[in-house]
Design a protein around this motif. Structure first.
Motif, PDB file in Angstrom:
ATOM      1  N   CYS A   1      43.178 -40.184  23.349  1.00 20.60           N
ATOM      2  CA  CYS A   1      44.625 -40.235  23.559  1.00 20.60           C
ATOM      3  C   CYS A   1      45.273 -39.011  22.914  1.00 20.60           C
ATOM      4  O   CYS A   1      45.028 -38.711  21.752  1.00 20.60           O
ATOM      5  CB  CYS A   1      45.170 -41.519  22.937  1.00 20.60           C
ATOM      6  SG  CYS A   1      46.969 -41.615  22.931  1.00 20.60           S
TER       7      CYS A   1
ATOM      8  N   ASN B   1      48.270 -38.673  22.164  1.00 20.74           N
ATOM      9  CA  ASN B   1      49.348 -39.079  21.279  1.00 20.74           C
ATOM     10  C   ASN B   1      48.837 -39.504  19.900  1.00 20.74           C
ATOM     11  O   ASN B   1      49.292 -39.002  18.884  1.00 20.74           O
ATOM     12  CB  ASN B   1      50.119 -40.233  21.936  1.00 20.74           C
ATOM     13  CG  ASN B   1      51.348 -40.643  21.150  1.00 20.74           C
ATOM     14  OD1 ASN B   1      52.069 -39.803  20.626  1.00 20.74           O
ATOM     15  ND2 ASN B   1      51.586 -41.935  21.065  1.00 20.74           N
ATOM     16  N   CYS B   2      47.850 -40.415  19.876  1.00 17.30           N
ATOM     17  CA  CYS B   2      47.403 -40.951  18.588  1.00 17.30           C
ATOM     18  C   CYS B   2      45.952 -40.588  18.261  1.00 17.30           C
ATOM     19  O   CYS B   2      45.437 -40.992  17.235  1.00 17.30           O
ATOM     20  CB  CYS B   2      47.594 -42.465  18.542  1.00 17.30           C
ATOM     21  SG  CYS B   2      46.439 -43.364  19.587  1.00 17.30           S
TER      22      CYS B   2
ATOM     23  N   CYS C   1      46.226 -46.403  26.471  1.00 17.97           N
ATOM     24  CA  CYS C   1      45.634 -46.299  25.141  1.00 17.97           C
ATOM     25  C   CYS C   1      45.602 -47.670  24.465  1.00 17.97           C
ATOM     26  O   CYS C   1      46.602 -48.381  24.454  1.00 17.97           O
ATOM     27  CB  CYS C   1      46.438 -45.311  24.298  1.00 17.97           C
ATOM     28  SG  CYS C   1      45.837 -45.194  22.605  1.00 17.97           S
TER      29      CYS C   1
ATOM     30  N   CYS D   1      48.073 -47.052  20.940  1.00 17.70           N
ATOM     31  CA  CYS D   1      49.526 -46.810  20.991  1.00 17.70           C
ATOM     32  C   CYS D   1      50.162 -47.186  22.325  1.00 17.70           C
ATOM     33  O   CYS D   1      51.367 -47.055  22.494  1.00 17.70           O
ATOM     34  CB  CYS D   1      49.837 -45.355  20.631  1.00 17.70           C
ATOM     35  SG  CYS D   1      49.429 -44.179  21.947  1.00 17.70           S
TER      36      CYS D   1
HETATM   37 ZN   LIG Z   1      47.208 -43.583  21.726  1.00 16.19          ZN
END
Ligand SMILES: [Zn+2]
Length: 97
Positions: free
Chosen positions: A21, A23-24, A63, A66
């Motif tokens: 991911c 993002n995280c 994900c 998140c």
């Molecule tokens: Zn994530």
């Protein structure tokens, strides 16, 4: 990775990529990639293992941590494929997987 993919078909001249991911940074998929160049799609039969149970995943690839949408479910060449949403994932080559 929690789930081994029963649909995975081994193919020569591929290398394992860890797709996470963006993002995280949670690792989501180990993918057997066939060519160099940007990763734009994940064909299900090339997914070695994943954090999501793909057998029971009806919708998009999200994900597990998140809940960000990472890829849209569709098809390519008649095969089930997740199309990566641009900029949503990171990938790195694994050695010795
Ligand atoms: Zn994530």
């Amino acid at each position: 990775m929690k789930y081994k993919n029963p649909k995975y078909r081994k193919k020569r001249n591929t290398f394992p990529l860890e797709v996470s991911c963006g993002n995280c940074k949670t690792p989501m998929v180990i993918y057997a990639k066939g060519s160099k160049g940007n990763l734009i799609k994940l064909q299900v039969h090339r997914i070695i293992a994943s954090a999501v149970d793909l057998e029971n995943n009806e919708g998009h690839l999200i994900c597990t941590n998140c809940k960000e949408e990472l890829a849209w479910k569709g098809s390519f060449d008649g095969n089930e494929t997740y199309w990566i949403i641009r900029g949503k994932v990171n990938s790195k080559r694994l050695s010795g997987y």
